[in-house]
Design a protein around this motif. Structure first.
Motif, mmCIF file in Angstrom:
data_model
loop_
_atom_site.group_PDB
_atom_site.id
_atom_site.type_symbol
_atom_site.label_atom_id
_atom_site.label_comp_id
_atom_site.label_asym_id
_atom_site.label_seq_id
_atom_site.Cartn_x
_atom_site.Cartn_y
_atom_site.Cartn_z
ATOM 1 N N ARG A 42 0.781 -1.369 -0.113
ATOM 2 C CA ARG A 42 0.100 -0.006 0.005
ATOM 3 C C ARG A 42 0.869 1.199 0.003
ATOM 4 N NH1 ARG A 42 -2.506 -0.526 6.210
ATOM 5 N NH2 ARG A 42 -0.689 0.346 7.374
ATOM 6 N N VAL A 73 -3.625 3.745 -1.246
ATOM 7 C CA VAL A 73 -3.878 2.942 -2.643
ATOM 8 C C VAL A 73 -3.385 1.455 -2.226
ATOM 9 C CG1 VAL A 73 -3.442 2.818 -5.032
ATOM 10 C CG2 VAL A 73 -4.084 4.753 -3.997
ATOM 11 N N GLY A 108 -3.894 -0.810 -8.513
ATOM 12 C CA GLY A 108 -4.134 -0.275 -7.303
ATOM 13 C C GLY A 108 -5.660 0.042 -7.010
ATOM 14 N N THR A 109 -6.252 -0.288 -5.863
ATOM 15 C CA THR A 109 -7.499 0.294 -5.515
ATOM 16 C C THR A 109 -7.411 1.013 -4.325
ATOM 17 O OG1 THR A 109 -9.811 -0.650 -4.916
ATOM 18 C CG2 THR A 109 -7.966 -1.899 -4.127
ATOM 19 N N GLN A 110 -8.371 2.126 -4.171
ATOM 20 C CA GLN A 110 -8.075 3.082 -3.135
ATOM 21 C C GLN A 110 -9.033 2.439 -1.839
ATOM 22 O OE1 GLN A 110 -6.723 6.248 -2.806
ATOM 23 N NE2 GLN A 110 -7.433 5.833 -0.708
#
Length: 114
Positions: A38, A92, A107-109
């Motif tokens: 992250r 992220v 990536g994913t928030q």
């Protein structure tokens, strides 16, 4: 060409839970290692958790006991169950896999409100 697709991020209140998913496509080989890293604004990317093809896991101290990494039955899938989320978990989250070399997802928030 190996491609990683993450899903499951979002906005959650402190104390809540989220489950991240990642699927890597484009390879006939099973990944040696898959994991999650992250990156928070203004900070370096950091390890969250990894899991080997044999099921050995490794966690950052900051998430130990709250997050659980697992591999799916489908080849080259990995999940991250995140419980007891804290505002400092906001970042992220990027999926990583090692199939002859390292690959990263976009990536994913994840946003945790206090």
């Amino acid at each position: 060409q190996v491609r990683l697709v993450e899903s499951g991020g979002g906005l959650v209140q402190a104390g809540g839970s989220l489950r991240l998913s990642c699927a890597a496509s484009g390879s006939i080989f099973r990944a040696n290692v898959m994991g999650w890293y992250r990156q928070a604004p203004g900070k370096q990317r950091e390890l969250v958790a990894t899991i080997t093809s044999g099921g050995n896991t490794n966690y950052a101290d900051s998430v130990q006991g709250r997050f659980t990494i697992s591999r799916g039955n489908a080849k080259n899938t990995v999940y991250l169950q995140m419980n007891s989320l804290k505002p400092e978990d906001t970042a992220v989250y990027h999926c990583y896999c090692d199939i002859t070399r390292g690959y990263w997802g976009q990536g994913t928030q994840v946003t945790v409100s206090s």
